[in-house]
Each structure stands twice: as structure tokens, then as C-alpha cells.
Design an enzyme around this catalytic site. Structure first.
Site, mmCIF file in Angstrom:
data_model
loop_
_atom_site.group_PDB
_atom_site.id
_atom_site.type_symbol
_atom_site.label_atom_id
_atom_site.label_comp_id
_atom_site.label_asym_id
_atom_site.label_seq_id
_atom_site.Cartn_x
_atom_site.Cartn_y
_atom_site.Cartn_z
ATOM 1 N N LYS A 1 0.488 -11.703 8.654
ATOM 2 C CA LYS A 1 -0.558 -10.963 7.955
ATOM 3 C C LYS A 1 -1.033 -11.865 6.827
ATOM 4 O O LYS A 1 -0.270 -12.177 5.905
ATOM 5 C CB LYS A 1 -0.038 -9.640 7.387
ATOM 6 C CG LYS A 1 -1.092 -8.898 6.556
ATOM 7 C CD LYS A 1 -0.533 -7.660 5.870
ATOM 8 C CE LYS A 1 -1.593 -6.991 5.003
ATOM 9 N NZ LYS A 1 -1.057 -5.816 4.260
ATOM 10 N N ILE B 1 -5.028 -5.673 9.488
ATOM 11 C CA ILE B 1 -4.159 -4.684 8.846
ATOM 12 C C ILE B 1 -4.955 -4.123 7.682
ATOM 13 O O ILE B 1 -5.207 -4.814 6.696
ATOM 14 C CB ILE B 1 -2.823 -5.294 8.397
ATOM 15 C CG1 ILE B 1 -2.055 -5.799 9.626
ATOM 16 C CG2 ILE B 1 -1.988 -4.253 7.644
ATOM 17 C CD1 ILE B 1 -0.702 -6.412 9.314
ATOM 18 N N THR C 1 0.828 -1.207 0.000
ATOM 19 C CA THR C 1 0.000 0.000 0.000
ATOM 20 C C THR C 1 0.861 1.255 0.000
ATOM 21 O O THR C 1 0.455 2.290 -0.526
ATOM 22 C CB THR C 1 -0.938 0.010 1.218
ATOM 23 O OG1 THR C 1 -1.691 -1.203 1.246
ATOM 24 C CG2 THR C 1 -1.891 1.191 1.183
ATOM 25 N N TYR D 1 4.349 -11.941 5.956
ATOM 26 C CA TYR D 1 3.281 -11.462 5.089
ATOM 27 C C TYR D 1 2.934 -12.523 4.054
ATOM 28 O O TYR D 1 3.690 -12.765 3.118
ATOM 29 C CB TYR D 1 3.743 -10.164 4.418
ATOM 30 C CG TYR D 1 2.709 -9.415 3.616
ATOM 31 C CD1 TYR D 1 1.366 -9.767 3.610
ATOM 32 C CD2 TYR D 1 3.085 -8.314 2.846
ATOM 33 C CE1 TYR D 1 0.437 -9.065 2.874
ATOM 34 C CE2 TYR D 1 2.167 -7.595 2.107
ATOM 35 C CZ TYR D 1 0.844 -7.978 2.123
ATOM 36 O OH TYR D 1 -0.076 -7.278 1.390
#
Length: 290
Positions: A157, A198, A42, A129
Site C-alpha cells: 500500500k 485502498i 483510519t 504499508y
């Protein structure tokens, strides 16, 4: 920390980092008690130089925020990832988000060694992740099992989109903190053991996202959130959320670095409609949570 915001990286018209907008965004998260993740997908991490990324980390740390600052670690090469972790540890960051190796699609043993090598040089909690849509392969259950005893392996995540995989992660390592990586799947993943979110949408709505995380099974909440998720997913992240932030004047410009382009966002007319819906929902939440 239940909610971490996957922060965007605002840019000026000359494509330099817009630090005034960075400060505004980070303080808005601090106000609601949300942690932040800098320089993830992001945050357009792959479009920034190491020098730019260090300036952003240094600036965020200089604000003396009373919330956790998590820094993204690239999945491009082990040398680059290790050097970046070592550099960031000279700043008062609170942890790392370590991306699964991208493009190379390693097997189980290669993936274990990749994460283990990075974990061995950090002295901060690390979230691994799982993002198979970008990495090309998932974080394997065998990897989680093999690393479960590492003192700095804090959580995962999970952006794999599979409720079953979230459940499997918690079964393999019950003490692991699983963060849902998809705003729209928070209620379902929370039921399967995820303990936090998240969020991308919390860039624009930090307070509302906080309430959504606290009350995930409110049908009205989840329906509106899914509508917002559907809108931001029409283009590659973070195109849509930057457009929303700029529309709301939370950042100065909706500028992205190539190969991402705001021109790929087709339906800007829906922006005021979504803002109004969220405003109405926020007023309802204000009554519920006060």
C-alpha cells in the site's frame, strides 16, 4: 480485489466500539464487493487495546462476509506485531497490512529484518504499508527487492504521495500488487502500475468508489474525487470521514479517541454540499454502469 476500504472504527459516547455501526459499514462494503482493512490508521488502531482490537476482528469474522478482511499490524514493536499476527491467525482473516516501523526510522537492513520477521510467522498474504509521513521513512526499494521472493509478500500500500516511487516498486518487483493509498492519486498511480486502491472515501461512498476505481480516467470522476480528498485532508484522518459518516447516518456518532478530536474539523457546513454533489455524480454513474 481492486478496492479495499480502510475502515473506520465507530465509537459510542462512552468510547466503546459501536458494533452496530461496524456491522452496518461492513455490510455496505460487502454489498458492493469491496474488501475491508480493519485497524489501520483510519481505524484508530493505536487508540485501541489489544483486547478491543481482538473483539473487533472476532466480530467482523462472525458476520460471515463474502469479501476479504485484511487486518492492520502495528509498527510499534516487533514483539507486539508478531504477537498480534499470531493471535489474528486464529480467526478466518484473509491477510495483513503490515505497517513500516514508526518513529524509529530504521536503515535498509533493519527494515528488511523487521518485515521478514513478521512475514515468517504469517500464513496469510501480506501487504506492506509505505507511509513515510507517519513512519518517518519510506519502504526502501532494496527492501522490496530483498523480500520479493517471500511467499507471503503479496503487495504494497503506497501512501508516499510519489508517482515515481510507485513506478519504481513495479519495476523492482513486477509481480507485486501495488495499492494506491491516496484516493486522489488513483488515476496517476494506476497509470504507473498500481492495480488497486485502498480508500478512505469508500467508507461513505462504497458504490461510487467502486465505480471510480473501475473508470479512473473519467475527468468528471477525478475532479469530484479530488474535491472530496481536499476536504478530508484538511484535518488528520479519520476526523473528516467520521464527520461525513455521522452526517449521512452511516455511523451513529462522529466520536474519535484522543488525541484526535472532532473539534479540529472547522468546516462542517460543506457536508451537505459534498453529499449533494456526490448524489448527482452517483446518478450519472448509475446510467453509465448499468
Amino acid at each position: 480485489m481492486k478496492l479495499l476500504t480502510a475502515s473506520v472504527t465507530p465509537f459510542l459516547p462512552n468510547y466503546d466500539i459501536d458494533f452496530l455501526s461496524v456491522e452496518k459499514l461492513l455490510h455496505s462494503q460487502e454489498k458492493e464487493g469491496n474488501g475491508v482493512v480493519l485497524l489501520g490508521s483510519t481505524g484508530e488502531s493505536l487508540a485501541l487495546t489489544v483486547q478491543e482490537k481482538e473483539k473487533l476482528v472476532a466480530y467482523a469474522c462472525s458476520l460471515d462476509l463474502k469479501i476479504p478482511i485484511i487486518v492492520g499490524v502495528p509498527g510499534t514493536s516487533l514483539h507486539e506485531a508478531s504477537a498480534w499476527v499470531s493471535l489474528c491467525q486464529s480467526y478466518p482473516v484473509d491477510g495483513f497490512l503490515i505497517t513500516s516501523p514508526i518513529y524509529t526510522k530504521p536503515g535498509i537492513q533493519g527494515q528488511i529484518l523487521w518485515f521478514e520477521s513478521i512475514l515468517n510467522i504469517t500464513n496469510k498474504p501480506a501487504i506492506l504499508y509505505n507511509i513515510p509521513s507517519r513512519a518517518g521513512s519510506p519502504i526502501y526499494l532494496e527492501t522490496v527487492r530483498a523480500l520479493s521472493g517471500h511467499p507471503f509478500f503479496y503487495g504494497i500500500k503506497d501512501s508516499g504521495g510519489s508517482i515515481d516511487r510507485c513506478r519504481e516498486y513495479t519495476q523492482v518487483c513486477p509481480n507485486l500488487i501495488i495499492y494506491c493509498g491516496d484516493d486522489g492519486l488513483w488515476p496517476q498511480m494506476h497509470q504507473c502500475g498500481a492495480r488497486g486502491l485502498i480508500s478512505v472515501l469508500s467508507n461513505s461512498w462504497p458504490k461510487e468508489a467502486h465505480n471510480y476505481v473501475e473508470d479512473p480516467f473519467n475527468k468528471n470522476n477525478s475532479l469530484l474525487w479530488c474535491e472530496l480528498v481536499s476536504w478530508i485532508n484538511q484535518t488528520t484522518n479519520p476526523i473528516s470521514i467520521k464527520a461525513m459518516l455521522a452526517y449521512k447516518q452511516d455511523i451513529a456518532y462522529d466520536i474519535l479517541r484522543l488525541p484526535l478530536s472532532i473539534k479540529d474539523l472547522q468546516n462542517k457546513k460543506v457536508l451537505p454540499v459534498l453529499v449533494e454533489k456526490m448524489s448527482q455524480w452517483s446518478q450519472i454513474c448509475e446510467c453509465v454502469f448499468t
